[in-house]
Design a protein around this motif. Structure first.
Motif, PDB file in Angstrom:
ATOM      1  N   UNK A 180      58.015  27.718  15.387  1.00  0.00           N
ATOM      2  CA  UNK A 180      58.505  28.235  14.183  1.00  0.00           C
ATOM      3  C   UNK A 180      57.524  27.609  13.150  1.00  0.00           C
ATOM      4  N   UNK A 181      57.198  28.493  12.330  1.00  0.00           N
ATOM      5  CA  UNK A 181      56.024  28.281  11.366  1.00  0.00           C
ATOM      6  C   UNK A 181      56.577  28.391   9.866  1.00  0.00           C
ATOM      7  N   UNK A 182      56.349  27.311   9.107  1.00  0.00           N
ATOM      8  CA  UNK A 182      56.539  27.234   7.730  1.00  0.00           C
ATOM      9  C   UNK A 182      55.544  27.206   6.906  1.00  0.00           C
ATOM     10  N   UNK A 183      55.337  27.819   5.983  1.00  0.00           N
ATOM     11  CA  UNK A 183      54.223  27.961   4.681  1.00  0.00           C
ATOM     12  C   UNK A 183      54.444  26.641   3.764  1.00  0.00           C
ATOM     13  N   UNK A 184      53.520  26.179   3.366  1.00  0.00           N
ATOM     14  CA  UNK A 184      53.343  25.189   2.060  1.00  0.00           C
ATOM     15  C   UNK A 184      53.505  26.402   0.898  1.00  0.00           C
ATOM     16  N   UNK A 185      54.753  26.758   0.670  1.00  0.00           N
ATOM     17  CA  UNK A 185      55.000  27.911  -0.263  1.00  0.00           C
ATOM     18  C   UNK A 185      54.520  27.480  -1.704  1.00  0.00           C
ATOM     19  N   UNK A 186      54.778  26.331  -2.245  1.00  0.00           N
ATOM     20  CA  UNK A 186      54.255  26.119  -3.602  1.00  0.00           C
ATOM     21  C   UNK A 186      52.591  26.271  -3.724  1.00  0.00           C
ATOM     22  N   UNK A 187      51.919  26.029  -2.550  1.00  0.00           N
ATOM     23  CA  UNK A 187      50.327  26.124  -2.603  1.00  0.00           C
ATOM     24  C   UNK A 187      50.208  27.589  -2.299  1.00  0.00           C
ATOM     25  N   UNK A 188      50.934  28.401  -1.432  1.00  0.00           N
ATOM     26  CA  UNK A 188      50.620  29.710  -1.428  1.00  0.00           C
ATOM     27  C   UNK A 188      50.842  30.708  -2.513  1.00  0.00           C
ATOM     28  N   UNK A 189      52.131  30.216  -3.266  1.00  0.00           N
ATOM     29  CA  UNK A 189      52.490  31.222  -4.289  1.00  0.00           C
ATOM     30  C   UNK A 189      51.243  31.028  -5.466  1.00  0.00           C
ATOM     31  N   UNK A 190      50.979  29.506  -5.620  1.00  0.00           N
ATOM     32  CA  UNK A 190      49.977  29.382  -6.679  1.00  0.00           C
ATOM     33  C   UNK A 190      48.741  30.296  -6.522  1.00  0.00           C
TER      34      UNK A 190
END
Length: 255
Positions: free
Chosen positions: A100-110
């Motif tokens: 199961x993979x999960x992105x560092x979303x705050x970094x990706x969205x920035x």
């Protein structure tokens, strides 16, 4: 995110394997380990939402978990036809393991906001000067592009900043399309780098269209509307030599 019309569909299987290419808002995913490189503590997955880097955009970071194990993903890179994920862990999952993979979303969205801001900058410069990009790079929240302009000034930087923020406020739609290579090669405005470095075997091309402003081949991740960028400040204008001028920008919250 793709729109109908004469554009070619995504290459077969792309939406099922490279999730970032058709859904930049995918934050997590299930997958299976295809290959293992224990010496480098890395795994290749059957499908992934982690962008592997390219075109000046850094790769995504995040976490990967499996069974009783979990580890930070510290590096992602496309290599040998696979997308490899480096793990900060003494042991990596076995081949065939469910993960199961999960992105560092705050970094990706920035990064998405930053990448779209740079395309807006590109569109503004193209509309005024009809010149291509000669270089560029980005980090989360900031980036720069180089252009073959004859001169650069603080006043030009201020004008460009104002134009970028006008385009952001216009809430222009950002869409992903796939265009056949023959049609793409016939449009000189579509490849906005001064040298077309995209291999001929890549067909169709993935295209980012900021509707009404900028349309160019690009493999990275973007927001769905310019308004989502927030606001932009031009933080520097530099001359890097004759006919090569640099514009630096930062992405900020809405003004």
């Amino acid at each position: 995110m793709a729109v109908p019309g004469n554009e070619a569909p995504p290459p077969p299987g792309l939406a099922d394997t490279e999730l970032f290419a058709t859904d930049a808002y995918r934050r997590s995913f299930d997958s299976q380990v295809l290959e293992v490189d224990r010496e480098q503590a890395r795994v290749a997955l059957a499908r992934t939402a982690f962008y592997p880097g390219g075109g000046g955009q850094p790769a995504d970071l995040g976490t990967l978990s499996w069974g009783a194990g979990a580890a930070p993903v510290t590096r992602v890179r496309r290599e040998g036809g696979l997308i490899w994920h480096w793990l900060d862990a003494p042991e990596v999952p076995d081949r065939g393991s469910e993960v199961f993979g999960e992105l560092d979303w705050d970094r990706r969205h920035l990064l998405m906001r930053t990448h779209t801001a740079l395309h807006i900058l590109c569109g503004v410069i193209w509309s005024e000067f009809r010149v291509a990009v000669t270089g560029g790079n980005m980090d989360p929240g900031k980036g720069r592009l180089d252009f073959p302009l004859e001169s650069m000034s603080t006043e030009l930087g201020q004008r460009v900043e104002s134009r970028i923020n006008e385009e952001i406020a216009a809430a222009r739609e950002v869409v992903v399309t796939f265009l056949g290579r023959a049609a793409a090669d016939a449009d000189p405005a579509l490849i906005r780098t001064s040298a077309n470095l995209i291999p001929a075997e890549i067909d169709p091309l993935r295209v980012i269209d900021i509707v009404g402003l900028d349309k160019q081949a690009d493999g990275g991740t973007h927001v769905l509307s310019t308004v989502e960028v927030g606001s932009v400040a031009v933080t520097g204008t530099e001359s890097k030599g004759k006919g090569n001028k640099r514009i630096r920008l930062e992405v900020r919250p809405p003004a």
